[in-house]
Design a protein around this motif. Structure first.
Motif, PDB file in Angstrom:
ATOM      1  N   SER A   9       0.860  -1.173   0.000  1.00 28.45           N
ATOM      2  CA  SER A   9       0.000   0.000   0.000  1.00 28.45           C
ATOM      3  C   SER A   9       0.901   1.229   0.000  1.00 28.45           C
ATOM      4  O   SER A   9       2.002   1.217   0.561  1.00 28.45           O
ATOM      5  N   ALA A  10       0.462   2.279  -0.640  1.00 29.53           N
ATOM      6  CA  ALA A  10       1.241   3.511  -0.735  1.00 29.53           C
ATOM      7  C   ALA A  10       1.401   4.139   0.644  1.00 29.53           C
ATOM      8  O   ALA A  10       0.573   3.930   1.535  1.00 29.53           O
ATOM      9  N   GLY A  11       2.473   4.885   0.801  1.00 28.81           N
ATOM     10  CA  GLY A  11       2.653   5.619   2.042  1.00 28.81           C
ATOM     11  C   GLY A  11       4.027   5.485   2.667  1.00 28.81           C
ATOM     12  O   GLY A  11       4.299   6.086   3.691  1.00 28.81           O
ATOM     13  N   ARG A  12       4.892   4.700   2.058  1.00 32.17           N
ATOM     14  CA  ARG A  12       6.236   4.561   2.607  1.00 32.17           C
ATOM     15  C   ARG A  12       7.167   5.576   1.958  1.00 32.17           C
ATOM     16  O   ARG A  12       6.950   6.024   0.843  1.00 32.17           O
ATOM     17  N   THR A  13       8.229   5.899   2.671  1.00 33.76           N
ATOM     18  CA  THR A  13       9.189   6.868   2.144  1.00 33.76           C
ATOM     19  C   THR A  13      10.062   6.204   1.075  1.00 33.76           C
ATOM     20  O   THR A  13      10.195   4.977   1.051  1.00 33.76           O
ATOM     21  N   PRO A  14      10.674   7.018   0.217  1.00 37.66           N
ATOM     22  CA  PRO A  14      11.606   6.448  -0.753  1.00 37.66           C
ATOM     23  C   PRO A  14      12.734   5.660  -0.071  1.00 37.66           C
ATOM     24  O   PRO A  14      13.184   4.638  -0.594  1.00 37.66           O
ATOM     25  N   GLN A  16      12.509   3.936   2.724  1.00 29.71           N
ATOM     26  CA  GLN A  16      11.967   2.639   3.136  1.00 29.71           C
ATOM     27  C   GLN A  16      11.860   1.686   1.946  1.00 29.71           C
ATOM     28  O   GLN A  16      12.203   0.505   2.058  1.00 29.71           O
ATOM     29  N   ILE A  17      11.399   2.198   0.823  1.00 26.04           N
ATOM     30  CA  ILE A  17      11.271   1.380  -0.384  1.00 26.04           C
ATOM     31  C   ILE A  17      12.655   0.897  -0.829  1.00 26.04           C
ATOM     32  O   ILE A  17      12.845  -0.273  -1.153  1.00 26.04           O
ATOM     33  N   ARG A  18      13.615   1.790  -0.811  1.00 20.87           N
ATOM     34  CA  ARG A  18      14.970   1.421  -1.234  1.00 20.87           C
ATOM     35  C   ARG A  18      15.560   0.359  -0.310  1.00 20.87           C
ATOM     36  O   ARG A  18      16.197  -0.601  -0.764  1.00 20.87           O
ATOM     37  N   ALA A  19      15.351   0.518   0.995  1.00 16.50           N
ATOM     38  CA  ALA A  19      15.854  -0.469   1.958  1.00 16.50           C
ATOM     39  C   ALA A  19      15.195  -1.831   1.722  1.00 16.50           C
ATOM     40  O   ALA A  19      15.857  -2.873   1.786  1.00 16.50           O
ATOM     41  N   LEU A  20      13.904  -1.827   1.447  1.00 14.46           N
ATOM     42  CA  LEU A  20      13.196  -3.076   1.159  1.00 14.46           C
ATOM     43  C   LEU A  20      13.778  -3.745  -0.084  1.00 14.46           C
ATOM     44  O   LEU A  20      14.047  -4.956  -0.089  1.00 14.46           O
ATOM     45  N   MET A  21      13.990  -2.971  -1.138  1.00 15.78           N
ATOM     46  CA  MET A  21      14.556  -3.521  -2.366  1.00 15.78           C
ATOM     47  C   MET A  21      15.925  -4.138  -2.096  1.00 15.78           C
ATOM     48  O   MET A  21      16.238  -5.227  -2.592  1.00 15.78           O
ATOM     49  N   HIS A  22      16.733  -3.462  -1.320  1.00 23.45           N
ATOM     50  CA  HIS A  22      18.065  -3.975  -0.986  1.00 23.45           C
ATOM     51  C   HIS A  22      17.975  -5.303  -0.245  1.00 23.45           C
ATOM     52  O   HIS A  22      18.671  -6.265  -0.590  1.00 23.45           O
ATOM     53  N   GLU A  23      17.117  -5.355   0.780  1.00 21.72           N
ATOM     54  CA  GLU A  23      17.000  -6.567   1.590  1.00 21.72           C
ATOM     55  C   GLU A  23      16.459  -7.744   0.780  1.00 21.72           C
ATOM     56  O   GLU A  23      16.923  -8.878   0.929  1.00 21.72           O
ATOM     57  N   VAL A  24      15.475  -7.482  -0.077  1.00 23.66           N
ATOM     58  CA  VAL A  24      14.931  -8.547  -0.930  1.00 23.66           C
ATOM     59  C   VAL A  24      16.010  -9.037  -1.890  1.00 23.66           C
ATOM     60  O   VAL A  24      16.202 -10.241  -2.073  1.00 23.66           O
ATOM     61  N   HIS A  25      16.714  -8.107  -2.494  1.00 23.29           N
ATOM     62  CA  HIS A  25      17.801  -8.462  -3.408  1.00 23.29           C
ATOM     63  C   HIS A  25      18.818  -9.356  -2.709  1.00 23.29           C
ATOM     64  O   HIS A  25      19.202 -10.413  -3.229  1.00 23.29           O
ATOM     65  N   GLN A  26      19.260  -8.945  -1.540  1.00 21.56           N
ATOM     66  CA  GLN A  26      20.249  -9.718  -0.797  1.00 21.56           C
ATOM     67  C   GLN A  26      19.726 -11.112  -0.455  1.00 21.56           C
ATOM     68  O   GLN A  26      20.459 -12.092  -0.541  1.00 21.56           O
ATOM     69  N   ALA A  27      18.464 -11.202  -0.063  1.00 21.20           N
ATOM     70  CA  ALA A  27      17.880 -12.498   0.293  1.00 21.20           C
ATOM     71  C   ALA A  27      17.855 -13.444  -0.905  1.00 21.20           C
ATOM     72  O   ALA A  27      18.146 -14.639  -0.773  1.00 21.20           O
ATOM     73  N   VAL A  28      17.523 -12.922  -2.076  1.00 22.61           N
ATOM     74  CA  VAL A  28      17.466 -13.770  -3.271  1.00 22.61           C
ATOM     75  C   VAL A  28      18.873 -14.226  -3.663  1.00 22.61           C
ATOM     76  O   VAL A  28      19.082 -15.401  -3.980  1.00 22.61           O
ATOM     77  N   VAL A  29      19.821 -13.332  -3.605  1.00 18.61           N
ATOM     78  CA  VAL A  29      21.197 -13.710  -3.919  1.00 18.61           C
ATOM     79  C   VAL A  29      21.667 -14.799  -2.952  1.00 18.61           C
ATOM     80  O   VAL A  29      22.236 -15.811  -3.359  1.00 18.61           O
ATOM     81  N   ARG A  30      21.392 -14.607  -1.679  1.00 18.94           N
ATOM     82  CA  ARG A  30      21.859 -15.535  -0.644  1.00 18.94           C
ATOM     83  C   ARG A  30      21.165 -16.892  -0.727  1.00 18.94           C
ATOM     84  O   ARG A  30      21.800 -17.931  -0.623  1.00 18.94           O
ATOM     85  N   GLU A  45       3.270   0.200  -5.796  1.00 19.25           N
ATOM     86  CA  GLU A  45       2.542   0.856  -4.716  1.00 19.25           C
ATOM     87  C   GLU A  45       1.086   1.056  -5.146  1.00 19.25           C
ATOM     88  O   GLU A  45       0.818   1.587  -6.221  1.00 19.25           O
ATOM     89  N   VAL A  46       0.187   0.629  -4.298  1.00 20.05           N
ATOM     90  CA  VAL A  46      -1.242   0.714  -4.573  1.00 20.05           C
ATOM     91  C   VAL A  46      -1.843   1.766  -3.643  1.00 20.05           C
ATOM     92  O   VAL A  46      -1.605   1.730  -2.429  1.00 20.05           O
ATOM     93  N   PRO A  47      -2.621   2.700  -4.193  1.00 22.58           N
ATOM     94  CA  PRO A  47      -3.277   3.665  -3.310  1.00 22.58           C
ATOM     95  C   PRO A  47      -4.130   2.949  -2.262  1.00 22.58           C
ATOM     96  O   PRO A  47      -4.758   1.926  -2.548  1.00 22.58           O
TER      97      PRO A  47
END
Length: 67
Positions: A9-14, A16-30, A45-47
């Motif tokens: 859902s929409a409402g997170r800061t850029p 927060q979104i960037r940190a999420l992308m990083h963590e997901v990326h790292q998890a998939v690599v690992r 992001e969905v309204p």
């Protein structure tokens, strides 16, 4: 090449979104053994007015007072 789609859902800061992308990326690599340059992460992001659970939108839930 793994592609991971995340819907939030929409409402997170850029940040927060960037940190999420990083963590997901790292998890998939690992965990999947994927090469880092081949991992794609897409955040959708969905309204809050366009997302409902139990026929109540998230925006409507936001306006509810706790019981």
């Amino acid at each position: 090449m793994p592609q991971i789609d995340v819907t939030l859902s929409a409402g997170r800061t850029p940040e927060q979104i960037r940190a999420l992308m990083h963590e997901v990326h790292q998890a998939v690599v690992r965990t999947a053994g994927a090469r880092p340059e081949h991992v794609r992460v897409v955040v959708h992001e969905v309204p809050r007015t366009h997302w409902a659970t139990g026929d109540v939108t998230l925006a409507e839930m936001d306006g509810q007072t706790p019981t």
